[in-house]
Design a protein around this motif. Sequence first.
Motif, PDB file in Angstrom:
ATOM      1  N   ARG A  27       1.082  -1.158   0.150  1.00 51.04           N
ATOM      2  CA  ARG A  27      -0.187   0.309   0.095  1.00 51.04           C
ATOM      3  C   ARG A  27       0.890   1.096   0.343  1.00 51.04           C
ATOM      4  NH1 ARG A  27      -5.581  -1.931   0.612  1.00 51.04           N
ATOM      5  NH2 ARG A  27      -5.941  -0.092  -0.591  1.00 51.04           N
ATOM      6  N   THR A  28       0.406   2.544  -0.171  1.00 52.91           N
ATOM      7  CA  THR A  28       0.538   3.494   0.210  1.00 52.91           C
ATOM      8  C   THR A  28       1.240   4.571   0.902  1.00 52.91           C
ATOM      9  OG1 THR A  28      -0.317   4.922  -1.327  1.00 52.91           O
ATOM     10  CG2 THR A  28       0.842   3.184  -2.833  1.00 52.91           C
ATOM     11  N   SER A  30       0.607   7.764   0.450  1.00 58.92           N
ATOM     12  CA  SER A  30      -0.891   8.883   0.242  1.00 58.92           C
ATOM     13  C   SER A  30      -1.951   8.048   0.807  1.00 58.92           C
ATOM     14  CB  SER A  30      -0.747   8.600  -1.099  1.00 58.92           C
ATOM     15  OG  SER A  30      -0.890   7.661  -1.661  1.00 58.92           O
ATOM     16  N   GLU A  31      -2.838   6.471   0.771  1.00 60.11           N
ATOM     17  CA  GLU A  31      -3.388   5.938   1.221  1.00 60.11           C
ATOM     18  C   GLU A  31      -3.730   6.144   2.212  1.00 60.11           C
ATOM     19  OE1 GLU A  31      -4.722   2.581  -1.444  1.00 60.11           O
ATOM     20  OE2 GLU A  31      -2.455   1.877  -0.674  1.00 60.11           O
ATOM     21  N   GLU A  34      -4.718   9.817   3.214  1.00 62.86           N
ATOM     22  CA  GLU A  34      -6.334   9.545   3.196  1.00 62.86           C
ATOM     23  C   GLU A  34      -6.676   9.142   4.111  1.00 62.86           C
ATOM     24  OE1 GLU A  34      -9.204   7.729  -0.423  1.00 62.86           O
ATOM     25  OE2 GLU A  34      -7.069   7.439  -0.818  1.00 62.86           O
ATOM     26  N   LEU A 104      -6.458  -1.663   6.202  1.00 61.16           N
ATOM     27  CA  LEU A 104      -5.398  -1.153   4.681  1.00 61.16           C
ATOM     28  C   LEU A 104      -4.065  -2.174   4.701  1.00 61.16           C
ATOM     29  CD1 LEU A 104      -4.799   0.813   2.654  1.00 61.16           C
ATOM     30  CD2 LEU A 104      -3.074   2.151   4.632  1.00 61.16           C
ATOM     31  N   MET A 110     -10.120   0.436  -0.406  1.00 64.06           N
ATOM     32  CA  MET A 110      -9.665   1.407   0.126  1.00 64.06           C
ATOM     33  C   MET A 110     -11.449   2.377   0.178  1.00 64.06           C
ATOM     34  SD  MET A 110      -7.477   3.475   1.256  1.00 64.06           S
ATOM     35  CE  MET A 110      -7.933   4.966   1.213  1.00 64.06           C
TER      36      MET A 110
END
Length: 116
Positions: A27-28, A30-31, A34, A104, A110
Amino acid sequence: MAKHKIYTMSFARVYPLYVSKAEKKGRTKSEVDEIIRWLTGYTQEELEVQLEKQTNFETFLAEAPQLNPSRSFIKGVVCGVRVEDIEEPTMQEIRYLDKLMDELAKGKAMEKILRK
């Protein structure tokens, strides 16, 4: 009764652990951001300011612009405790965030994490 140690811990100290956990599972960052923005109502810029200020967890959550009303739909177990059963509000908010990060890392979509 003394406050739990995590309340005074800098959110910026835990944040890289959230990012690392997510990235290890593909995963990132940015996730992660968010999810934090969804839960707290911070903008990306406000989140970055809080990280730079080394704001503690209690203040980070207390100053959150708009805690998401859908967070009450977060259910499950974190650290052996059901998040919906935690009575202390600040600890419950911290565990909500932990639960979302667990979801996550487990590969949940998401849309489901953000309770859409």
